[in-house]
Write a protein that holds these residues in place. Structure first.
Motif, short mmCIF file in Angstrom:
data_model
loop_
_atom_site.label_atom_id
_atom_site.label_comp_id
_atom_site.label_asym_id
_atom_site.label_seq_id
_atom_site.Cartn_x
_atom_site.Cartn_y
_atom_site.Cartn_z
N SER A 121 0.83 -1.20 0.00
CA SER A 121 0.00 0.00 0.00
C SER A 121 0.86 1.26 0.00
O SER A 121 0.57 2.23 -0.71
N TYR A 122 1.93 1.23 0.77
CA TYR A 122 2.84 2.38 0.83
C TYR A 122 3.48 2.63 -0.53
O TYR A 122 3.61 3.78 -0.98
N GLY A 123 3.88 1.55 -1.22
CA GLY A 123 4.52 1.71 -2.52
C GLY A 123 3.60 2.36 -3.54
O GLY A 123 4.05 3.14 -4.38
N ARG A 124 2.30 2.04 -3.47
CA ARG A 124 1.36 2.64 -4.42
C ARG A 124 1.15 4.13 -4.14
O ARG A 124 0.95 4.92 -5.06
N ARG A 125 1.18 4.52 -2.87
CA ARG A 125 0.87 5.90 -2.51
C ARG A 125 2.12 6.75 -2.27
O ARG A 125 1.99 7.95 -2.00
N ARG A 126 3.29 6.15 -2.35
CA ARG A 126 4.52 6.87 -2.02
C ARG A 126 4.69 8.17 -2.81
O ARG A 126 5.08 9.20 -2.23
#
Length: 267
Positions: free
Chosen positions: A208-213
């Motif tokens: 999830s973090y990678g998508r929103r980074r």
């Protein structure tokens, strides 16, 4: 006098030289279906008569007689005709017992054919209980009452499917068993093997973090990483100890995004 078989076969050849087998409905099945239709008719007629009585009780005797006579005529003649014409040769009784009236060549019954076979039903019913119809049915040996002979129809067992054995050549032999699947599975990359060892909750967070980074400001990213210091240190201790929690989180996100394990440390 030849008697119809309980469930004899009707073979129909089409212009394309394809033959189909129909099972002619037996007398017992047709009789039970007809009893169900008669019960439905009696129920509808009872409703018509109750309506006529109610109208007559209000003083409209002429209207009551009209309802009783006209309603009875429409129900008696209209039930079978309407059902068979607009329900592909079936009444409620026929549908329940999987019967269908079709043309002599297996074609769908037309509106005119439905009308003829049900008008002649009056003669079939004489003197009572389909007396004439039963005699004609046994004489012709094809399961046809007088109405069927007049309309060019026959009652067959309904089928939802056309099976292969109905086509010329009979039932085909069983095909050989297909070869075992030769599916080739690509081996997991080192990055995937590394990520599989992560705690499932941590991996979901990293994904999830990678998508929103790209949308997150550096301050918020650092705050998120600081909340996971223990997990990040256990997952990537070398990166964590050398560059800090945010670098470890970005490292895991890069592995998740690219699926490559270049630079993955030995844990």
């Amino acid at each position: 006098m030849s008697q119809p078989l309980p469930d004899s076969e009707l073979v129909v050849a089409t212009p394309e030289r394809v033959s189909f087998d129909y099972q002619v409905a037996g007398l017992a099945t047709r009789g039970i279906a007809q009893i169900l239709d008669l019960l439905i008719l009696f129920g509808v007629l009872a409703g018509v008569y109750f309506a006529a009585i109610a109208v007559g009780a209000s003083g409209l005797d002429a209207v009551a007689y009209l309802i009783a006579i006209l309603g009875s005529f429409l129900v008696i003649f209209g039930y079978h005709w309407t059902c068979e014409a607009f329900w592909s040769g079936q009444t409620i009784g026929k549908k329940v017992f999987r019967l269908r009236a079709v043309g002599d060549r297996g074609e769908p019954m037309t509106f005119v054919q439905a009308g003829i076979r049900n008008i002649v039903r009056l003669v079939d019913f004489l003197p009572y209980g389909y007396g004439v119809g039963l005699v004609v049915l046994f004489i012709n040996g094809r399961g046809k009452r007088l109405g069927d002979l007049a309309a060019g129809t026959i009652v067959v067992k309904d089928s939802d499917y056309v099976w292969l054995w109905q086509l010329p050549g009979g039932r085909p032999s069983d095909p050989p068993a297909p070869p075992a699947s030769q599916a080739v599975y690509a081996p997991a990359t080192p990055a995937e093997l590394f990520l599989r060892r992560l705690d499932p909750e941590l991996r979901r967070f990293v994904t999830s973090y990678g998508r929103r980074r790209p949308e997150l400001p550096p301050v918020l990213r650092a705050q998120l990483a600081s909340q996971l210091q223990a997990s990040l240190q256990a997952a990537a201790p070398d990166v964590f100890n050398q560059y800090g929690p945010l670098a470890a989180l970005d490292y895991l996100a890069d592995l998740e995004r690219t699926g490559r394990a270049q630079g993955a440390p030995d844990q």
